[in-house]
Design an enzyme around this catalytic site. Structure first.
Site, mmCIF file in Angstrom:
data_model
loop_
_atom_site.group_PDB
_atom_site.id
_atom_site.type_symbol
_atom_site.label_atom_id
_atom_site.label_comp_id
_atom_site.label_asym_id
_atom_site.label_seq_id
_atom_site.Cartn_x
_atom_site.Cartn_y
_atom_site.Cartn_z
ATOM 1 N N ASP A 73 -20.818 45.958 57.851
ATOM 2 C CA ASP A 73 -21.891 45.337 58.619
ATOM 3 C C ASP A 73 -21.368 44.895 59.979
ATOM 4 O OD1 ASP A 73 -24.351 44.284 59.207
ATOM 5 O OD2 ASP A 73 -24.251 42.632 57.765
ATOM 6 N N CYS A 112 -33.170 45.745 52.062
ATOM 7 C CA CYS A 112 -32.705 44.423 51.644
ATOM 8 C C CYS A 112 -33.646 43.324 52.134
ATOM 9 C CB CYS A 112 -31.293 44.168 52.175
ATOM 10 S SG CYS A 112 -30.467 42.771 51.381
#
Length: 219
Positions: free
Chosen positions: A137, A7
């Site tokens: 996360d 990412c």
């Protein structure tokens, strides 16, 4: 063997590196406060993201656009103009808002929802999210302007025995040095990395990308 998302990419060169190294997804951030942001202003605000997604598609790797609390106009622009493989919501979106976006995305692209995890309490309502995938996360520091990409590692033991009714990814402080241990501890089917493959905030490192993918695929 875990699936891998790299990412926070900002240029075609690193997209090519990630694709050639075996990444399953490449991610692009559209959030002005992020050092990895590719959203600009004006009529061409989405041009960079659109070009990166097209380049990823040409290379045969799936693309994910990360949005943080997007308004409807931005979401619709990304959905129909940028046309990524998936849109990842990484803000404080409500379940109702996620449901609206998920319905709009049906038949167009996947809709992912990131959830910050710091304690068992954060795991109790995971099934509330109407999304095609969840990204679990580490919860950011209280003073952080970024909802992710902070290099924070969650307590992986919180995910021991976790069962979900949809695919999910593990994120948060992962690097080539700890990703195998993270996968072993959590049975994560997929992992997401951003800061862990950088030499400086927003500056990806080719060797770190390759090492991370090798470590995750070998776990």
């Amino acid at each position: 063997m875990a699936l891998v998302k790299i990412c926070g990419l900002t240029d075609p060169g690193m997209v090519r590196v990630a694709a050639e190294a075996g990444a399953d997804w490449v991610g692009f951030v559209l959030f002005e406060k992020s050092p990895r942001n590719v959203l600009t202003s004006g009529a061409g605000a989405l041009d960079a993201a659109e070009e990166l997604c097209r380049f990823a598609d040409d290379l045969g790797v799936a693309s994910v656009v990360l949005l943080v609390n997007p308004d409807d106009a931005l979401f619709e622009g990304v959905l129909h103009d940028v046309a990524p493989t998936a849109i990842q919501l990484h803000g404080q979106e409500t379940a109702d808002k996620v449901m609206r976006h998920w319905r709009d995305a049906q038949g167009v692209c996947e809709l992912w929802k990131a959830v910050s995890i710091a304690s068992e309490d954060d795991l109790t309502d995971l099934d509330q999210w109407p999304a095609d995938r969840l990204l679990l996360d580490a919860k950011p520091p209280e003073d952080s302007a970024l909802p992710g990409g902070n290099g924070e590692v969650m307590d992986w033991s919180l995910l021991d025995g976790l069962t979900l009714d949809k695919p999910w990814l593990l994120a948060g402080g992962l690097t080539a040095h700890n990703v195998a241990a993270a996968i072993a501890a959590t049975d994560a089917p997929a992992v997401d990395v951003s800061s862990g493959v950088e030499r400086a905030p927003g500056v990806k490192d080719e060797d770190k990308i390759r090492a991370f993918i090798d470590a995750a695929k070998s776990a």
